[in-house]
Design a protein around this motif. Structure first.
Motif, PDB file in Angstrom:
ATOM      1  N   VAL A 130     105.655  66.988 -33.679  1.00 50.25           N
ATOM      2  CA  VAL A 130     106.970  67.315 -34.256  1.00 50.25           C
ATOM      3  C   VAL A 130     108.021  67.394 -33.162  1.00 50.25           C
ATOM      4  O   VAL A 130     109.170  67.008 -33.350  1.00 50.25           O
ATOM      5  N   GLY A 131     107.621  67.885 -31.990  1.00 52.79           N
ATOM      6  CA  GLY A 131     108.542  67.982 -30.875  1.00 52.79           C
ATOM      7  C   GLY A 131     108.083  69.023 -29.882  1.00 52.79           C
ATOM      8  O   GLY A 131     107.212  69.855 -30.183  1.00 52.79           O
ATOM      9  N   PRO A 132     108.653  68.998 -28.676  1.00 51.71           N
ATOM     10  CA  PRO A 132     108.199  69.901 -27.610  1.00 51.71           C
ATOM     11  C   PRO A 132     108.900  71.254 -27.607  1.00 51.71           C
ATOM     12  O   PRO A 132     108.739  72.020 -26.664  1.00 51.71           O
ATOM     13  N   GLU A 133     109.668  71.563 -28.654  1.00 55.86           N
ATOM     14  CA  GLU A 133     110.515  72.755 -28.609  1.00 55.86           C
ATOM     15  C   GLU A 133     109.791  74.051 -28.945  1.00 55.86           C
ATOM     16  O   GLU A 133     110.233  75.136 -28.540  1.00 55.86           O
ATOM     17  N   ALA A 134     108.695  73.999 -29.718  1.00 54.15           N
ATOM     18  CA  ALA A 134     108.069  75.239 -30.189  1.00 54.15           C
ATOM     19  C   ALA A 134     106.609  75.004 -30.541  1.00 54.15           C
ATOM     20  O   ALA A 134     106.157  73.866 -30.692  1.00 54.15           O
ATOM     21  N   ASP A 135     105.865  76.110 -30.670  1.00 58.32           N
ATOM     22  CA  ASP A 135     104.471  76.044 -31.102  1.00 58.32           C
ATOM     23  C   ASP A 135     104.391  75.790 -32.609  1.00 58.32           C
ATOM     24  O   ASP A 135     105.363  75.992 -33.340  1.00 58.32           O
ATOM     25  N   GLY A 136     103.214  75.369 -33.056  1.00 60.68           N
ATOM     26  CA  GLY A 136     102.935  75.242 -34.479  1.00 60.68           C
ATOM     27  C   GLY A 136     101.725  76.094 -34.833  1.00 60.68           C
ATOM     28  O   GLY A 136     101.025  76.590 -33.931  1.00 60.68           O
ATOM     29  N   TYR A 137     101.462  76.261 -36.125  1.00 57.67           N
ATOM     30  CA  TYR A 137     100.355  77.116 -36.555  1.00 57.67           C
ATOM     31  C   TYR A 137      99.667  76.533 -37.784  1.00 57.67           C
ATOM     32  O   TYR A 137     100.320  75.967 -38.666  1.00 57.67           O
ATOM     33  N   ILE A 138      98.333  76.708 -37.832  1.00 61.79           N
ATOM     34  CA  ILE A 138      97.546  76.429 -39.029  1.00 61.79           C
ATOM     35  C   ILE A 138      96.820  77.728 -39.369  1.00 61.79           C
ATOM     36  O   ILE A 138      96.154  78.309 -38.503  1.00 61.79           O
ATOM     37  N   VAL A 139      96.971  78.189 -40.597  1.00 57.51           N
ATOM     38  CA  VAL A 139      96.380  79.461 -41.003  1.00 57.51           C
ATOM     39  C   VAL A 139      95.417  79.231 -42.159  1.00 57.51           C
ATOM     40  O   VAL A 139      95.780  78.645 -43.181  1.00 57.51           O
ATOM     41  N   PHE A 140      94.178  79.700 -41.996  1.00 58.33           N
ATOM     42  CA  PHE A 140      93.172  79.631 -43.052  1.00 58.33           C
ATOM     43  C   PHE A 140      93.105  80.983 -43.749  1.00 58.33           C
ATOM     44  O   PHE A 140      93.005  82.024 -43.096  1.00 58.33           O
ATOM     45  N   GLY A 141      93.163  80.952 -45.086  1.00 65.54           N
ATOM     46  CA  GLY A 141      93.135  82.181 -45.859  1.00 65.54           C
ATOM     47  C   GLY A 141      94.412  82.387 -46.646  1.00 65.54           C
ATOM     48  O   GLY A 141      94.626  83.445 -47.222  1.00 65.54           O
ATOM     49  N   VAL A 142      95.265  81.347 -46.669  1.00 66.55           N
ATOM     50  CA  VAL A 142      96.507  81.380 -47.442  1.00 66.55           C
ATOM     51  C   VAL A 142      96.444  80.245 -48.455  1.00 66.55           C
ATOM     52  O   VAL A 142      96.289  79.083 -48.076  1.00 66.55           O
ATOM     53  N   ALA A 143      96.541  80.568 -49.726  1.00 68.95           N
ATOM     54  CA  ALA A 143      96.388  79.566 -50.782  1.00 68.95           C
ATOM     55  C   ALA A 143      97.445  78.478 -50.671  1.00 68.95           C
ATOM     56  O   ALA A 143      98.634  78.775 -50.463  1.00 68.95           O
ATOM     57  N   ASP A 144      97.003  77.227 -50.815  1.00 69.47           N
ATOM     58  CA  ASP A 144      97.924  76.093 -50.730  1.00 69.47           C
ATOM     59  C   ASP A 144      98.925  76.099 -51.883  1.00 69.47           C
ATOM     60  O   ASP A 144     100.092  75.766 -51.706  1.00 69.47           O
ATOM     61  N   THR A 145      98.453  76.459 -53.071  1.00 69.95           N
ATOM     62  CA  THR A 145      99.286  76.393 -54.273  1.00 69.95           C
ATOM     63  C   THR A 145      98.984  77.585 -55.181  1.00 69.95           C
ATOM     64  O   THR A 145      97.974  78.283 -55.020  1.00 69.95           O
ATOM     65  N   GLU A 146      99.862  77.801 -56.163  1.00 66.62           N
ATOM     66  CA  GLU A 146      99.632  78.831 -57.182  1.00 66.62           C
ATOM     67  C   GLU A 146      98.340  78.523 -57.946  1.00 66.62           C
ATOM     68  O   GLU A 146      97.578  79.432 -58.305  1.00 66.62           O
ATOM     69  N   MET A 147      98.087  77.236 -58.183  1.00 62.95           N
ATOM     70  CA  MET A 147      96.886  76.835 -58.912  1.00 62.95           C
ATOM     71  C   MET A 147      95.630  77.240 -58.140  1.00 62.95           C
ATOM     72  O   MET A 147      94.669  77.754 -58.718  1.00 62.95           O
ATOM     73  N   VAL A 193      89.284  87.770 -56.146  1.00 64.50           N
ATOM     74  CA  VAL A 193      90.206  88.222 -55.100  1.00 64.50           C
ATOM     75  C   VAL A 193      91.628  88.066 -55.616  1.00 64.50           C
ATOM     76  O   VAL A 193      92.052  86.957 -55.952  1.00 64.50           O
ATOM     77  N   VAL A 194      92.354  89.165 -55.679  1.00 66.75           N
ATOM     78  CA  VAL A 194      93.735  89.127 -56.135  1.00 66.75           C
ATOM     79  C   VAL A 194      94.632  88.747 -54.954  1.00 66.75           C
ATOM     80  O   VAL A 194      94.620  89.443 -53.928  1.00 66.75           O
ATOM     81  N   PRO A 195      95.383  87.653 -55.030  1.00 65.65           N
ATOM     82  CA  PRO A 195      96.233  87.232 -53.914  1.00 65.65           C
ATOM     83  C   PRO A 195      97.294  88.274 -53.583  1.00 65.65           C
ATOM     84  O   PRO A 195      97.844  88.929 -54.467  1.00 65.65           O
ATOM     85  N   LEU A 196      97.559  88.431 -52.282  1.00 66.38           N
ATOM     86  CA  LEU A 196      98.638  89.289 -51.818  1.00 66.38           C
ATOM     87  C   LEU A 196      99.839  88.401 -51.522  1.00 66.38           C
ATOM     88  O   LEU A 196      99.726  87.437 -50.770  1.00 66.38           O
ATOM     89  N   ARG A 197     100.965  88.717 -52.102  1.00 62.41           N
ATOM     90  CA  ARG A 197     102.151  87.882 -51.904  1.00 62.41           C
ATOM     91  C   ARG A 197     102.948  88.373 -50.697  1.00 62.41           C
ATOM     92  O   ARG A 197     103.252  89.563 -50.578  1.00 62.41           O
ATOM     93  N   MET A 198     103.253  87.461 -49.794  1.00 62.76           N
ATOM     94  CA  MET A 198     104.134  87.740 -48.657  1.00 62.76           C
ATOM     95  C   MET A 198     105.184  86.641 -48.622  1.00 62.76           C
ATOM     96  O   MET A 198     104.891  85.497 -48.290  1.00 62.76           O
ATOM     97  N   GLY A 199     106.407  86.984 -49.018  1.00 57.88           N
ATOM     98  CA  GLY A 199     107.425  85.962 -49.173  1.00 57.88           C
ATOM     99  C   GLY A 199     107.006  85.014 -50.277  1.00 57.88           C
ATOM    100  O   GLY A 199     106.678  85.426 -51.386  1.00 57.88           O
ATOM    101  N   SER A 200     106.963  83.738 -49.950  1.00 57.24           N
ATOM    102  CA  SER A 200     106.554  82.735 -50.941  1.00 57.24           C
ATOM    103  C   SER A 200     105.075  82.380 -50.822  1.00 57.24           C
ATOM    104  O   SER A 200     104.578  81.523 -51.554  1.00 57.24           O
ATOM    105  N   GLN A 201     104.357  83.035 -49.893  1.00 59.17           N
ATOM    106  CA  GLN A 201     102.964  82.680 -49.635  1.00 59.17           C
ATOM    107  C   GLN A 201     102.008  83.647 -50.328  1.00 59.17           C
ATOM    108  O   GLN A 201     102.329  84.820 -50.540  1.00 59.17           O
ATOM    109  N   LEU A 202     100.804  83.137 -50.645  1.00 60.31           N
ATOM    110  CA  LEU A 202      99.779  83.921 -51.326  1.00 60.31           C
ATOM    111  C   LEU A 202      98.570  84.071 -50.399  1.00 60.31           C
ATOM    112  O   LEU A 202      97.873  83.096 -50.104  1.00 60.31           O
ATOM    113  N   LEU A 203      98.328  85.294 -49.942  1.00 62.70           N
ATOM    114  CA  LEU A 203      97.275  85.562 -48.976  1.00 62.70           C
ATOM    115  C   LEU A 203      95.979  85.938 -49.693  1.00 62.70           C
ATOM    116  O   LEU A 203      95.955  86.872 -50.494  1.00 62.70           O
ATOM    117  N   VAL A 204      94.912  85.192 -49.398  1.00 66.71           N
ATOM    118  CA  VAL A 204      93.621  85.434 -50.058  1.00 66.71           C
ATOM    119  C   VAL A 204      92.503  85.731 -49.068  1.00 66.71           C
ATOM    120  O   VAL A 204      91.429  86.180 -49.462  1.00 66.71           O
TER     121      VAL A 204
END
Length: 330
Positions: free
Chosen positions: A197-214, A225-236
């Motif tokens: 993407v570019g040399p300006e910043a780090d990137g992240y991949i996080v396992f344990g966050v649902a890709d979609t509402e489905m 497991v009931v998802p925990l909502r943080m902003g627009s993300q669903l933590l499982v």
């Protein structure tokens, strides 16, 4: 005194500026997050997700301020972790040791001298130090700073979406719950695309966050497991997958590491990523976080250069790769 430090014309402000630059702003930021992260681990080892858990534990009454014990405990952790290079090895015992510590400390209204403040720190350190040990950071264990950084990563993702990837896990969501080998084979390509993407910043991949509402709904159905909502993300979390696969979290993380290690991902990116795979606990659930450190040059996978196109990946054309290389060269 604070006014003097914030007034750029004062000797106090100039002295602080010199000290801060000598310490290093990045180093200070990391050290503070390490200490806060370890303190958070200590509190959540006994009272995960409880608001005001530290204050109610260290205070003698609901009217007692947590300012004095927080400062004393923070500085005791700082001394043990940063100055003495020790690690918190018994978080539950450490939390028990500071129960009602405010009764042992001189209140903040009376700590007008450095000597009085240091006495409070010495008391806190005396209670805590036997729960620390001089030990190297264990393999596949998170640095304490990640406890503080984790929610920032989750919340920044929508703003810098090209640098972030969230996955519910490494197992399929069908009835078999087998490891998704195709995804693990694709993972190093995703890493290279994030780095490109570019040399300006780090990137992240996080396992344990649902890709979609489905996916979140499916996880709730099959894993209870009931998802925990943080902003627009669903933590499982990934604990549910560890249970389904019959493996420990460390083995789960190693399967991700092995997928990266055995891939034709270019160096120095491969080595940098392998050194930045963390397992963390947040609000009682475990997650695997891969940091993709910013690179000084374009990164390849099997001699091809990949770029992210929304959720998909595609190979760069020769002209695109040349243009991207110039961006990194700048």
């Amino acid at each position: 005194m604070l006014d003097k430090y914030f007034d750029l014309t004062t000797p106090e402000s100039n002295s602080l500026y010199i000290d801060l630059n000598a310490y290093g702003t990045d180093s200070l930021s990391t050290d503070v997050k390490d200490v806060l992260g370890a303190m958070k681990t200590m509190v959540e080892s006994e009272r995960p997700g409880v608001s005001g858990a530290f204050r109610s534990h260290v205070s003698t009454s609901s009217f007692t301020s947590a300012k004095t014990p927080f400062y004393a405990v923070f500085m005791a952790f700082y001394d043990l972790m940063i100055r003495q290079q020790k690690q918190l090895v018994a978080p539950k015992a450490a939390f028990s040791a500071i129960r009602k510590i405010s009764a042992k400390l001189t209140p903040s209204r009376n700590t007008t001298t450095e000597k009085q403040r240091q006495e409070n720190i010495d008391i806190a350190r005396g209670l805590l130090e036997k729960h620390f040990a001089s030990a190297p950071r264990p393999s596949l264990s998170h640095g304490p700073a990640m406890e503080i950084e984790f929610p920032n990563i989750i919340r920044r993702a929508p703003i810098e979406s090209a640098r972030y990837e969230f996955k519910q896990g490494i197992a399929s969501l069908d009835g078999k719950r087998a490891i998704n080998r195709r995804f693990l084979e694709k993972l190093p390509k995703v890493i290279s695309a994030i780095a490109n993407v570019g040399p300006e910043a780090d990137g992240y991949i996080v396992f344990g966050v649902a890709d979609t509402e489905m996916d979140a709904d499916r996880i709730q159905q099959i894993d209870s497991v009931v998802p925990l909502r943080m902003g627009s993300q669903l933590l499982v979390g990934v604990d549910r997958e560890c249970r389904s696969l019959g493996i420990q979290l460390s083995e789960y993380a190693r399967k991700i590491l092995q997928a990266i290690q055995g891939s034709p991902l270019s160096e120095p990116l491969k080595g940098a990523v392998l050194a930045n795979v963390d397992t963390i606990s947040y609000s009682g659930r475990s997650y695997v976080v891969i940091r993709v450190p910013q690179q000084a040059e374009l990164s390849s996978y099997n001699d091809d250069y990949y770029v992210r196109n929304g959720e998909d990946l595609r190979k760069m054309t020769t002209s695109e790769a040349l243009a991207a290389s110039k961006r990194f060269a700048r």
